[in-house]
Design a protein around this motif. Structure first.
Motif, short mmCIF file in Angstrom:
data_model
loop_
_atom_site.label_atom_id
_atom_site.label_comp_id
_atom_site.label_asym_id
_atom_site.label_seq_id
_atom_site.Cartn_x
_atom_site.Cartn_y
_atom_site.Cartn_z
N ARG A 133 -3.36 -0.26 -8.37
CA ARG A 133 -3.43 -0.29 -9.83
C ARG A 133 -2.45 -1.57 -10.25
N ALA A 134 -1.33 -1.59 -9.49
CA ALA A 134 -0.53 -2.86 -9.95
C ALA A 134 -1.20 -4.17 -9.55
N VAL A 135 -1.96 -4.20 -8.29
CA VAL A 135 -2.51 -5.21 -8.04
C VAL A 135 -3.57 -5.57 -9.01
N ARG A 136 -4.47 -4.57 -9.32
CA ARG A 136 -5.42 -4.78 -10.29
C ARG A 136 -4.96 -5.42 -11.62
N GLY A 137 -3.73 -4.92 -11.86
CA GLY A 137 -3.05 -5.28 -13.37
C GLY A 137 -2.81 -7.06 -13.12
N ILE A 138 -2.20 -7.24 -11.67
CA ILE A 138 -1.70 -8.63 -11.61
C ILE A 138 -3.20 -9.56 -11.84
N GLY A 163 0.80 -1.31 0.12
CA GLY A 163 0.01 -0.09 -0.02
C GLY A 163 0.71 1.30 0.06
N PRO A 164 0.67 2.00 1.09
CA PRO A 164 1.31 3.36 1.01
C PRO A 164 2.84 3.27 1.02
N VAL A 165 3.32 2.23 1.51
CA VAL A 165 4.91 2.13 1.54
C VAL A 165 5.20 2.10 -0.02
N ASN A 166 4.51 1.27 -0.66
CA ASN A 166 4.77 0.89 -2.26
C ASN A 166 4.72 2.46 -3.08
N ASP A 167 3.52 3.05 -2.64
CA ASP A 167 3.13 4.51 -3.52
C ASP A 167 4.24 5.45 -3.19
N GLN A 168 4.78 5.66 -1.78
CA GLN A 168 5.47 6.69 -1.46
C GLN A 168 7.05 6.24 -2.33
N PHE A 169 7.25 4.77 -2.35
CA PHE A 169 8.52 4.55 -3.14
C PHE A 169 8.42 4.92 -4.73
N ARG A 170 7.30 4.65 -5.05
CA ARG A 170 7.20 4.98 -6.55
C ARG A 170 6.52 6.39 -6.96
N GLY A 171 6.58 7.15 -5.94
CA GLY A 171 6.18 8.54 -6.05
C GLY A 171 4.83 8.74 -6.65
N VAL A 172 3.78 7.78 -6.64
CA VAL A 172 2.43 8.25 -7.20
C VAL A 172 1.59 7.40 -6.37
N SER A 173 0.43 8.02 -5.89
CA SER A 173 -0.63 7.62 -5.16
C SER A 173 -1.45 6.78 -5.78
#
Length: 416
Positions: A167-172, A152-162
């Motif tokens: 969206r990645a899990v939806r793609g999976i 969740g938020p850890v990934n989004d902070q790392f990737r710079g986009v909320s």
């Protein structure tokens, strides 16, 4: 790559044929099992675009929406695919930037298929829709690797986009729903190491077939986040957790292949664990590790990279060192140039590697690990692996060997 599921738990996994010289699942039709790891053709990581819709703080090639690049045209790219097919590479991994931002991606995938090239997509997953997943399936892509770097938020902070995580899990899920083989790629840092338990829960919940844990390499923007590097103690702790969780998966017959990437020390650490837990199995694993050779047959041998400018590198992290330009010479010619000094060294490491790596008793299995990390940290590609978290005692570095290194001027101060 260190296949934890294979080495620690004895599973038959896709890639055994090329990684350990063993017949088994995953071998493409018509491919011969290599007799030696040194004879392998390279898996080619192709950064076909620099465009990216995310702003990942650890991006190894500093991609983004406004970054200049001299990307190959469709026809130029097809000529490269012709050469790669003739050269006999086992796989082409389309990466970026974000490869789904390149409008001709599926044209290139279709063309590669006509040349009997195995294709893989490495993506952040956020642009995969139901239609995109169907196109991936229709293109007969062998595997889709989706990057996540925490929950969740850890990934989004790392990737710079909320919202990037959702969206990645939806793609999976879109990929899984149409029968595309999908896995996750995760870079271990201080920001996300606490999420390991939750990530393994995610693997089970989303029926992830494969998960690769990458050790951070300080290239591109990754070189600016030194505070995110794990200490050696944290690296050991992370590997311990990964080993334990992989064994739990095995015990409940969960078919998720777990691998670690970019630090061949993990293989030696796993072997040392097995010496205590199952000595007879440790002997078999030692043979597999030595056949593979760790770093000996990795960068510059079993893996190579073409970047978004058409330049060739020993792997995707060597962006600061060009081997050649595919617009001027074919990849196969560049890769086969025995006079190129860095390639020559990478293919004969025993004559070049210095310091504690040179005298390490596990060199045959680790091969000095990732040479680009040594170059980025010490400014010397033959210096010791700064990511090695094994103690001097564990690698057999006794007083006599330390004295010899001092006499040879090969004492390097590693990070903690």
């Amino acid at each position: 790559m260190i296949n934890i599921s294979k080495l620690y738990c004895g599973q038959i996994t896709p890639g055994d044929w090329i990684r350990y010289g063993q017949s088994g699942s995953g071998k493409p039709d018509g491919r011969l099992v290599p007799g030696k790891a040194s004879e392998r053709r390279p898996i080619v990581v192709w950064n076909i675009t620099r465009k990216c819709n995310l702003k990942c703080v650890h991006c190894y090639n500093d991609s983004g929406t406004d970054k200049p690049a001299n990307e190959l045209t469709t026809e130029e790219a097809k000529s490269v695919l012709d050469d790669l097919a003739q050269f006999g590479v086992p796989s082409v991994l389309f990466s970026g930037g974000e490869p789904l931002m390149r409008t001709d991606l599926f044209d290139l995938i279709e063309y590669a298929h006509t040349k009997r090239l195995r294709t893989v997509i490495s993506t952040n997953g956020t642009l995969i829709t139901a239609e995109t997943a169907r196109r991936i399936k229709g293109g007969q892509v062998s595997y889709v690797g989706i990057s996540l770097d925490g929950m969740g938020p850890v990934n989004d902070q790392f990737r710079g986009v909320s919202g990037a995580f959702d969206r990645a899990v939806r793609g999976i899920r879109y990929c899984r729903d149409v029968g595309v083989r999908v896995g996750l790629r995760l870079t271990l840092t201080r920001r996300n190491v606490q999420d390991l338990e939750a990530l393994f829960e995610l693997f089970g919940k989303e029926q992830i077939e494969r998960a690769c844990f990458y050790h951070l390499v300080p290239s591109g923007r990754g070189g600016t986040i030194t505070d995110d590097n794990l200490t050696h103690a944290q690296s050991r702790g992370a590997v311990e957790t990964i080993l334990a969780k992989t064994r739990q998966f095995k015990q409940v017959d969960r078919q998720t292949d777990i691998l670690t990437v970019d630090n061949h020390v993990d293989g030696v650490y796993l072997y040392l664990r097995l010496l205590k837990e199952d000595p007879s199995r440790a002997e078999d694993v030692w043979k597999l590790l030595c056949w593979n050779g760790g770093g000996l047959y990795s960068s510059g041998v079993g893996i190579g990279c073409i970047d978004f400018n058409g330049r060739v590198h020993p792997d995707q992290f060597w962006g600061h060192y060009d081997l050649g330009d595919v617009r001027k010479r074919r990849f196969s010619e560049i890769w086969s140039d025995e006079s190129e000094p860095l390639l020559k060294g990478l293919r004969d490491r025993r004559g070049y590697v210095k310091g504690r790596c040179r005298v390490c008793k596990f060199f045959d299995a680790c091969g000095g690990s990732l040479r680009v990390r040594a170059d980025l940290y010490f400014g010397d590609p033959w210096a010791p692996e700064p990511g090695c978290y094994l103690s001097d005692e564990e690698i057999g570095l006794d007083a006599e060997k330390k004295a010899e290194l001092e006499r040879s001027g090969e004492v390097f101060h590693l990070p903690d």
